[in-house]
Design an enzyme around this catalytic site. Structure first.
Site, mmCIF file in Angstrom:
data_model
loop_
_atom_site.group_PDB
_atom_site.id
_atom_site.type_symbol
_atom_site.label_atom_id
_atom_site.label_comp_id
_atom_site.label_asym_id
_atom_site.label_seq_id
_atom_site.Cartn_x
_atom_site.Cartn_y
_atom_site.Cartn_z
ATOM 1 N N CYS A 116 0.814 -1.223 0.000
ATOM 2 C CA CYS A 116 0.000 0.000 0.000
ATOM 3 C C CYS A 116 0.851 1.279 0.000
ATOM 4 O O CYS A 116 0.349 2.349 -0.316
ATOM 5 C CB CYS A 116 -0.956 0.003 1.186
ATOM 6 S SG CYS A 116 -2.038 -1.427 1.199
ATOM 7 N N HIS A 249 -3.033 7.148 2.751
ATOM 8 C CA HIS A 249 -3.462 5.897 2.128
ATOM 9 C C HIS A 249 -4.887 5.580 2.591
ATOM 10 O O HIS A 249 -5.196 5.644 3.777
ATOM 11 C CB HIS A 249 -2.506 4.765 2.531
ATOM 12 C CG HIS A 249 -3.033 3.410 2.222
ATOM 13 N ND1 HIS A 249 -3.532 3.073 0.980
ATOM 14 C CD2 HIS A 249 -3.168 2.303 2.999
ATOM 15 C CE1 HIS A 249 -3.933 1.818 1.012
ATOM 16 N NE2 HIS A 249 -3.735 1.323 2.220
ATOM 17 N N ASN A 279 -10.136 0.011 -0.109
ATOM 18 C CA ASN A 279 -8.680 0.102 -0.058
ATOM 19 C C ASN A 279 -8.121 -0.468 -1.361
ATOM 20 O O ASN A 279 -8.212 -1.676 -1.603
ATOM 21 C CB ASN A 279 -8.182 -0.699 1.150
ATOM 22 C CG ASN A 279 -6.669 -0.679 1.298
ATOM 23 O OD1 ASN A 279 -5.954 -0.265 0.391
ATOM 24 N ND2 ASN A 279 -6.206 -1.127 2.441
HETATM 25 N N1 ACO Z 1 -18.980 -8.402 8.610
HETATM 26 C C1 ACO Z 1 -19.538 -8.721 9.772
HETATM 27 N N2 ACO Z 1 -18.851 -9.139 10.847
HETATM 28 C C2 ACO Z 1 -17.523 -9.229 10.720
HETATM 29 C C3 ACO Z 1 -16.863 -8.931 9.499
HETATM 30 C C4 ACO Z 1 -17.646 -8.504 8.414
HETATM 31 N N3 ACO Z 1 -17.114 -8.162 7.232
HETATM 32 N N4 ACO Z 1 -15.540 -9.119 9.677
HETATM 33 C C5 ACO Z 1 -15.365 -9.533 10.934
HETATM 34 N N5 ACO Z 1 -16.556 -9.609 11.567
HETATM 35 C C6 ACO Z 1 -16.829 -9.988 12.951
HETATM 36 C C7 ACO Z 1 -15.798 -10.947 13.487
HETATM 37 O O1 ACO Z 1 -16.115 -12.274 13.137
HETATM 38 C C8 ACO Z 1 -15.915 -10.709 14.967
HETATM 39 O O2 ACO Z 1 -17.037 -11.387 15.455
HETATM 40 P P1 ACO Z 1 -17.024 -12.057 16.932
HETATM 41 O O3 ACO Z 1 -16.854 -10.900 17.878
HETATM 42 O O4 ACO Z 1 -18.350 -12.709 16.990
HETATM 43 O O5 ACO Z 1 -15.851 -12.997 16.926
HETATM 44 C C9 ACO Z 1 -16.219 -9.214 15.052
HETATM 45 O O6 ACO Z 1 -16.715 -8.831 13.757
HETATM 46 C C10 ACO Z 1 -15.008 -8.386 15.391
HETATM 47 O O7 ACO Z 1 -13.941 -8.774 14.570
HETATM 48 P P2 ACO Z 1 -12.539 -8.054 14.626
HETATM 49 O O8 ACO Z 1 -11.628 -8.617 13.588
HETATM 50 O O9 ACO Z 1 -12.064 -8.038 16.037
HETATM 51 O O10 ACO Z 1 -12.986 -6.616 14.183
HETATM 52 P P3 ACO Z 1 -12.265 -5.251 14.428
HETATM 53 O O11 ACO Z 1 -13.061 -4.435 15.334
HETATM 54 O O12 ACO Z 1 -10.802 -5.409 14.685
HETATM 55 O O13 ACO Z 1 -12.414 -4.621 12.993
HETATM 56 C C11 ACO Z 1 -11.095 -4.193 11.032
HETATM 57 C C12 ACO Z 1 -11.796 -5.252 11.875
HETATM 58 C C13 ACO Z 1 -12.126 -3.265 10.438
HETATM 59 C C14 ACO Z 1 -10.334 -4.882 9.906
HETATM 60 C C15 ACO Z 1 -10.133 -3.428 11.948
HETATM 61 O O14 ACO Z 1 -9.271 -4.297 12.654
HETATM 62 C C16 ACO Z 1 -9.325 -2.446 11.216
HETATM 63 O O15 ACO Z 1 -9.801 -1.422 10.816
HETATM 64 N N6 ACO Z 1 -8.025 -2.733 11.029
HETATM 65 C C17 ACO Z 1 -7.161 -1.939 10.237
HETATM 66 C C18 ACO Z 1 -6.703 -2.777 9.168
HETATM 67 C C19 ACO Z 1 -6.964 -2.222 7.808
HETATM 68 O O16 ACO Z 1 -7.617 -1.253 7.539
HETATM 69 N N7 ACO Z 1 -6.341 -2.922 6.909
HETATM 70 C C20 ACO Z 1 -6.391 -2.556 5.549
HETATM 71 C C21 ACO Z 1 -5.222 -3.097 4.903
HETATM 72 S S1 ACO Z 1 -3.787 -2.601 5.669
HETATM 73 C C22 ACO Z 1 -3.270 -1.265 4.956
HETATM 74 O O17 ACO Z 1 -3.731 -0.877 3.952
HETATM 75 C C23 ACO Z 1 -2.143 -0.624 5.608
#
Ligand code: ACO
Length: 322
Positions: A116, A249, A279
């Site tokens: 990225c 980004h 993204n």
């Molecule tokens: N729809 C519905 N529920 C979902 C989804 C989805 N798409 N994805 C995960 N869940 C559920 C999980 O199963 C989990 O359920 P549970 O509590 O019953 O086990 C719950 O949601 C929470 O899951 P987490 O993975 O803990 O969710 P989190 O709050 O961490 O959010 C996210 C996930 C949005 C990816 C977050 O961690 C984030 O924003 N991370 C940053 C990473 C990012 O943006 N990466 C992009 C690429 S990296 C880059 O470009 C640098």
């Protein structure tokens, strides 16, 4: 002797097909909801390439628009750098394939692989080529078909990404365009965002899909985006408050907002396209830059801070005057 700088002379974009909304993903059988995706990421839609559309196929129209905006033709371009993690082939590089598509001859053409952060790495590299006199007119493109490396059964990752290409033409100029840049990497963090597969013996060895520790990425990204933004404005000798536009980004709206808040920049000065594009990895910064130039928000003389973070881990920033 007159000092030589590089300046952005034109930009362009390409987004494949119609927008695919969060509800469209639900309709395709992904166990998610518009509310979950919007709340956690700010993403409302993304574009997805057809099976036949490659990274070079998306790069070509974006590059043509950027070249037209800059008023340059294939004979003027003497450097092509493509940032991508989803190249057409193992080799030749997507930059060589793009060079041929555009009818550009001569000069160097190569890919940059910094996930990225790829476009920021590529633009900083092109700036060095131009400033040192090794190129006069560089085409720098971020292009991705990330949909190819998504595990569509992994709802935690597949809803986050989209496909697209953004291009910039960078030309030599006596007036400064790019004011400062900084690039960094920390390979010890490779495991928190990766596609841990390889081609060998006629098949894939390992895992061909994107894997991510979302929370670790979130924390890492917010910290290094803040650090590198401060580093680059200090290098340029200006205050953060003198930045007209921050274009981070486009990973996730919460990361963008946290980065801006830490820097003390109001939300109105942050470029946001993640809601429409998802993204798009290396394409995200040039897509946002092009959108903001075309809608008239970025005007001549504005100071624009581009910053990115991605797998590797890699991160970097560029301060430029439009
Ligand atoms: N729809 C519905 N529920 C979902 C989804 C989805 N798409 N994805 C995960 N869940 C559920 C999980 O199963 C989990 O359920 P549970 O509590 O019953 O086990 C719950 O949601 C929470 O899951 P987490 O993975 O803990 O969710 P989190 O709050 O961490 O959010 C996210 C996930 C949005 C990816 C977050 O961690 C984030 O924003 N991370 C940053 C990473 C990012 O943006 N990466 C992009 C690429 S990296 C880059 O470009 C640098």
């Amino acid at each position: 002797m007159v000092q030589r700088f590089s300046r952005v002379a034109g930009t362009g974009s390409c987004l494949p097909g119609p927008p695919i909304t969060n509800d469209d993903l639900v309709a395709r059988g992904i166990d998610t909801s518009d509310a979950w995706i919007t709340e956690r990421t700010g993403i409302r839609a993304r574009h997805l390439a057809d099976a036949g559309q490659t990274a070079s196929a998306l790069a070509e129209p974006a590059a043509r628009v950027a070249m037209a905006a800059a008023g340059v033709g294939p004979d003027d371009v003497d450097l092509v750098i493509v940032a991508t993690s989803t190249p057409d082939f193992v080799f030749p590089s997507t930059a060589c394939l793009l060079q041929a598509r555009l009818g550009v001859r001569g000069g160097a053409a190569f890919d940059v692989q910094a996930v990225c952060s790829g476009f920021v790495y590529a633009l900083a590299t092109a700036d060095l080529f131009v400033r040192t006199g090794q190129a006069r007119c560089a085409l720098v493109v971020g292009t991705e078909v990330f949909s190819r490396i998504l595990d569509w059964k992994d709802r935690a990752t597949c809803v986050l990404f989209g496909d697209g290409a953004g291009a910039v033409v960078l030309v030599a100029d006596e007036r400064p365009g790019i004011l400062a840049s900084a690039l960094h990497a920390d390979g010890s963090q490779a495991g928190i965002l990766c596609v841990p597969g390889a081609i060998a013996g006629g098949g894939v060895i390992g895992d061909p899909f994107l894997r991510m520790d979302g929370q670790a990425v979130f924390k890492f990204a917010v910290r290094v985006l803040d650090e590198v933004a401060r580093e680059v404005v200090a290098k340029a000798g200006i205050d953060i408050a003198a930045v007209d536009w921050l274009i981070p980004h486009q990973a996730n709206l919460r990361i963008l907002n946290a980065a801006a808040r830490k820097l003390g920049l109001p939300a109105e000065r942050v470029g946001v396209t993640v809601d429409r594009h998802g993204n798009t990895s290396a394409a995200s910064v040039p897509l946002a830059l092009d959108a903001m130039i075309r809608d008239g928000r970025i005007r001549a003389g504005h100071r624009v801070l581009l910053e990115a973070v991605g797998g590797g881990f890699t991160w970097g920033a560029i301060l430029l005057e439009a």
